[in-house]
Scaffold this active site. Structure first.
Site, mmCIF file in Angstrom:
data_model
loop_
_atom_site.group_PDB
_atom_site.id
_atom_site.type_symbol
_atom_site.label_atom_id
_atom_site.label_comp_id
_atom_site.label_asym_id
_atom_site.label_seq_id
_atom_site.Cartn_x
_atom_site.Cartn_y
_atom_site.Cartn_z
ATOM 1 N N CYS A 214 58.132 -48.215 -1.570
ATOM 2 C CA CYS A 214 57.646 -49.337 -0.761
ATOM 3 C C CYS A 214 58.323 -50.648 -1.146
ATOM 4 O O CYS A 214 58.826 -51.389 -0.295
ATOM 5 C CB CYS A 214 56.122 -49.449 -0.850
ATOM 6 N N HIS A 260 50.837 -51.379 -3.515
ATOM 7 C CA HIS A 260 51.632 -51.044 -2.342
ATOM 8 C C HIS A 260 52.062 -52.321 -1.639
ATOM 9 O O HIS A 260 51.408 -53.371 -1.761
ATOM 10 C CB HIS A 260 50.813 -50.163 -1.393
ATOM 11 N N HIS A 272 56.598 -49.572 6.158
ATOM 12 C CA HIS A 272 56.438 -49.342 4.728
ATOM 13 C C HIS A 272 56.863 -47.924 4.392
ATOM 14 O O HIS A 272 56.841 -47.027 5.236
ATOM 15 C CB HIS A 272 54.982 -49.587 4.288
#
Length: 310
Positions: A214, A260, A272
């Site tokens: 990510c 994240h 993502h």
């Protein structure tokens, strides 16, 4: 400064000199805790990128990247070179450096998107003459090379925005020089770069089309457009990103969740890289509950929104 260069298309940078570590994971429901042997990968170095050597540790070097991230790399994965001329960035998923400027050339090395290669001014039949780190002369299709917009000559532990005024001036010059002075053009370019990684598998610590995580996705999308952000999924003082209200998010801004990070594409959509079951790669999801690609867990788990603009 003692500087070396990554001498592989993609070289692993570890958290420590051991390539694996044991980690205890919390119980899931009625399941007991598990202690597993997992990767100690922290980051990846791409070919041609400089590394500042902080310490020698047997077969390893402790290094700092040009975006101020630290870790350990195997000595076998780097090379020393006193001087490097103009570098350009590989701007395709994967490309060979050939022995001659023809498709029949012998591949010397295959490079991924984001790798840096020293170039000459010589172009023959659409192939640019390049100089590899080991001194060999090779050729690459000119169309697969792009201007290097990001700085690699500073190893400031505080990142690229240790002084807000310095970064503001740097950003304005970047916009004026390469984006027609337009913040919107820059934002669009960052999103377009992120989209080029679609179809890439998820790889913990990855940052290339061979596998990307990510923060690798977001940091590379910004880096290839001239701005160095923090490598992990958090806002860190001394780097360009600052927190803004959720309702102020615009295309190209960063969305932070617990462990994240994602890139906002506009119209409620974000891109993502996720290892979630059923995905294992780049996804586009929505913050709009009415959309079929809506993820309630991420919508409700959005902690911060970040931007590099004031």
């Amino acid at each position: 400064m003692n500087i070396c260069y990554v001498n592989r298309a993609v070289a692993t940078i570890y958290e420590k000199t051991d390539t694996v570590m044991t980690k205890t994971y919390k119980a899931d429901g009625d399941k007991p805790e598990q202690t597993l042997t997992v990767s100690a990968i922290s980051d990846e170095g791409l070919y041609g990128m400089p590394l500042l050597i902080l310490e020698e540790c047997g077969d390893w070097y402790k290094v700092r990247t040009h975006y101020s991230y630290e870790g350990y790399i195997a000595k076998a994965d780097v090379i020393f070179k006193e001087e490097i001329g103009q570098q350009m960035v590989v701007d395709c998923q994967y490309v060979d450096v050939l022995s001659v400027p023809k498709v029949q050339g012998v591949p010397f090395i295959s490079l991924t998107k984001g790798c840096l290669v020293e170039v000459t001014e010589e172009i023959t039949g659409g192939y640019r003459k390049v100089i590899l780190l080991d001194g060999r002369v090779g050729y690459m299709p000119e169309k697969y090379l792009a201007r290097k917009l990001f700085p690699t000559d500073a190893f400031c532990a505080e990142g690229t925005a240790a002084d807000d005024m310095v970064f503001k001036a740097y950003l304005q010059n970047l916009l004026d020089t390469y984006y027609k002075g337009s913040e919107e053009t820059f934002r669009n370019a960052v999103c377009a770069t992120a989209l080029t990684y679609m179809g890439t598998q998820y790889r913990w610590g990855g940052k290339s089309p061979l596998g990307i995580d990510c923060s690798g996705t977001t940091s590379m999308s910004y880096m290839l457009n001239g701005v160095l952000t923090y490598r992990d999924a958090k806002v860190v003082e001394g780097y360009p990103v600052r927190e803004i209200p959720r309702d102020a998010m615009r295309k190209g801004d960063l969305l932070y969740f617990a462990g994240h990070i994602a890139l906002y594409l506009g119209d409620g959509l974000y891109i993502h890289s996720t290892a979630r079951t059923g995905s294992n790669g780049l996804d586009i999801n929505s913050l709009n509950p009415e959309d079929t690609n809506y993820r309630k867990d991420l919508d409700e788990g959005l902690l911060k929104v970040g931007t590099i603009f004031w």
